[in-house]
Design a protein around this motif. Structure first.
Motif, short mmCIF file in Angstrom:
data_model
loop_
_atom_site.label_atom_id
_atom_site.label_comp_id
_atom_site.label_asym_id
_atom_site.label_seq_id
_atom_site.Cartn_x
_atom_site.Cartn_y
_atom_site.Cartn_z
N ALA A 46 1.07 -1.26 -0.13
CA ALA A 46 0.08 0.10 0.03
C ALA A 46 1.02 1.46 -0.15
CB ALA A 46 -1.02 -0.26 1.12
N ARG A 47 2.20 1.28 1.00
CA ARG A 47 2.69 2.55 0.56
C ARG A 47 3.31 2.46 -0.27
NH1 ARG A 47 5.92 4.33 5.26
NH2 ARG A 47 4.84 3.55 6.24
N ARG A 72 -8.91 -0.19 -3.72
CA ARG A 72 -7.79 0.58 -2.54
C ARG A 72 -8.68 2.16 -2.80
NH1 ARG A 72 -4.55 -1.89 1.63
NH2 ARG A 72 -4.60 0.50 2.41
N ASP A 74 -9.11 3.88 -0.17
CA ASP A 74 -8.29 4.85 0.81
C ASP A 74 -6.58 5.76 0.46
OD1 ASP A 74 -7.23 2.88 0.94
OD2 ASP A 74 -6.52 2.09 2.96
N SER A 89 -14.45 -9.14 -5.83
CA SER A 89 -13.55 -9.35 -4.70
C SER A 89 -13.09 -8.03 -4.00
CB SER A 89 -12.89 -10.66 -5.03
OG SER A 89 -11.60 -10.44 -5.76
N ALA B 46 -10.43 -8.03 0.15
CA ALA B 46 -11.33 -6.61 0.50
C ALA B 46 -13.00 -7.08 0.75
CB ALA B 46 -10.91 -5.73 -0.05
N TYR B 50 -14.21 -7.28 4.45
CA TYR B 50 -15.27 -6.14 5.11
C TYR B 50 -16.20 -7.15 5.53
CZ TYR B 50 -19.50 -3.59 3.54
OH TYR B 50 -20.87 -2.70 3.57
N ASP B 71 -3.91 -2.37 8.19
CA ASP B 71 -4.28 -1.65 7.11
C ASP B 71 -5.00 -1.01 6.29
OD1 ASP B 71 -2.59 -1.95 4.24
OD2 ASP B 71 -3.02 -3.88 3.75
N ARG B 72 -5.59 -1.75 5.78
CA ARG B 72 -7.04 -0.92 5.05
C ARG B 72 -7.95 0.11 5.92
NH1 ARG B 72 -7.54 -3.00 -0.43
NH2 ARG B 72 -9.37 -1.96 -0.32
N VAL B 73 -7.54 1.36 6.08
CA VAL B 73 -8.34 2.31 6.29
C VAL B 73 -10.12 2.74 6.01
CG1 VAL B 73 -8.52 4.86 5.82
CG2 VAL B 73 -6.08 4.01 6.52
N ASP B 74 -9.81 1.95 4.42
CA ASP B 74 -11.64 2.18 3.74
C ASP B 74 -12.26 1.00 4.45
OD1 ASP B 74 -10.05 -0.14 2.77
OD2 ASP B 74 -10.48 0.71 0.71
N ILE B 75 -11.87 0.05 4.52
CA ILE B 75 -12.81 -1.10 5.17
C ILE B 75 -12.73 -0.53 6.85
CG2 ILE B 75 -12.66 -3.38 6.13
CD1 ILE B 75 -11.20 -4.00 4.02
N ARG B 77 -13.61 2.27 7.63
CA ARG B 77 -14.43 3.53 7.90
C ARG B 77 -15.42 2.72 7.09
NH1 ARG B 77 -13.35 8.25 3.58
NH2 ARG B 77 -15.78 8.55 4.92
N ALA B 78 -15.26 1.60 6.19
CA ALA B 78 -16.74 1.10 5.93
C ALA B 78 -17.44 0.03 7.36
CB ALA B 78 -16.75 0.06 4.71
N ASP B 90 2.68 0.32 4.80
CA ASP B 90 0.71 0.58 4.57
C ASP B 90 1.25 1.75 4.43
OD1 ASP B 90 0.40 -2.25 5.15
OD2 ASP B 90 0.08 -1.99 7.09
N LEU B 91 -0.38 2.27 4.72
CA LEU B 91 0.15 3.79 4.05
C LEU B 91 0.14 4.41 5.38
CD1 LEU B 91 -3.99 4.54 2.80
CD2 LEU B 91 -1.86 5.10 1.81
#
Lengths: 220, 220
Positions: A46-47, A72, A74, A89, B46, B50, B71-75, B77-78, B90-91
């Motif tokens: 991700a980075r 992604r 994010d 997926s 993902a 989720y 890792d997943r900021v979007d997940i 939040r979701a 990661d981010l």
């Protein structure tokens, strides 16, 4: 750019670009007239994708080219991309829409009419449909031989959002995809692995424009 | 729950839970008094994370247990998680913070003093430090033998945010980690692969509490 004006769509994959960087490939594709770039780079962290995304955002913004992030949401937000592209997926279309808001572009991969209709109902702005032809650079979602332009026509008829064909598309075989109703064509290898990515983009764009001018699938 | 009250921290990994589901393992850990659960599940899609996350959010919310997404900021939040945990690939911590806002929990993995200080400066709320002991369930970030409780003490002294030890920790060896200054301990296998995940959680919590009561690292 309006999605319905997308003709050529580059999906990035550094592992296919030889000694060239993804930035170099995208830069050449922009010079060749690419309309939209999707940051994909499956298998990298991700980075890495975030850092590459910041570079691609600068390049594409200067050129007025749309930038979409694969999977992604994010990273799409973090680099201020125009939107996200999700597969079956990845996060659901509706969740991506909720996270990104109404103005972002949300695209969805599908190879069947039922899933195409569902993606449209869930709020997708466009569909990536394939693999149209057999391909070695991306997993084939239907059969190894590809779903063919006929399925592009069936899905284009079933939904009212733009359809972009993907999978094994080249300047030589893009015509039937556009004739079948696709707004444009997405490629990985055709540009990324080309000896001259700029020339490859120009050839692909010319092939799409030729079909737009003479085909049954639409008219510029 | 306040992060500084975290004693036991479960990181999920379905591939280590045998025939039990991650939901069953988390449910048993909640019965055993777990304080925080991190949805990790590396290697799954993902969409899977989720959907599992929605189930874990329901379970943890009912029990007043914190839920963090790896890792997943979007997940995160979701599924309305309490926060996210990012590693060095990661981010960045600052990006996660910007995306999630000031109230969310942002944790960061590190094994060195320099990176611990940087994570704190970038806005991390806590650090996951390890691998403390040799471990087979997660990549060891320093040496195969683990960084040991001494590094936990060095990092705990260098930052003012809570430190959670991770990597090869069991009820038998958790004491020195807490004595060294860790707020709590994070485990995968110790609970996930245990014959009785609830009993394993209780034993781990008891080991931490015992050290909190008598050790030099803190006091409840």
């Amino acid at each position: 750019m309006n999605i319905s004006d997308w003709r050529t769509y580059l999906v990035t994959q550094a592992s296919l670009s030889g000694e060239r960087s993804t930035v170099a490939v995208v830069s050449a594709a922009i010079d060749g007239g690419i309309d939209v770039v999707q940051l994909r780079e499956k298998g990298t962290s991700a980075r890495s994708r975030y850092e590459l995304g910041l570079e691609l955002r600068e390049l594409t913004a200067e050129a007025g080219v749309d930038l979409i992030v694969n999977d992604r949401v994010d990273i799409a937000r973090a680099i201020d991309a125009d939107g996200v592209h999700v597969g079956q997926s990845d996060l659901p279309v509706g969740v991506a829409r909720d996270l990104l808001g109404p103005d972002a572009i949300v695209g969805c991969s599908t190879s069947t009419i039922a899933k195409a209709r569902k993606a449209e109902a869930d709020g997708a702005d466009y569909l990536g449909v394939g693999a149209v032809y057999g391909t070695s650079s991306k997993d084939v979602t239907d059969e190894k031989v590809g779903i063919g332009p006929k399925r592009i026509a069936e899905i284009s008829d079933a939904v009212s959002i733009p359809v972009v064909g993907i999978g094994g598309i080249t300047a030589d075989n893009a015509g039937p995809v556009v004739d079948a109703g696709a707004t444009g064509v997405a490629v990985i290898s055709e540009i990324t692995a080309a000896p001259d990515p700029r020339a490859a983009t120009e050839s692909l764009a010319a092939a799409v424009e030729t079909s737009k001018g003479v085909g049954n699938g639409g008219g510029a």
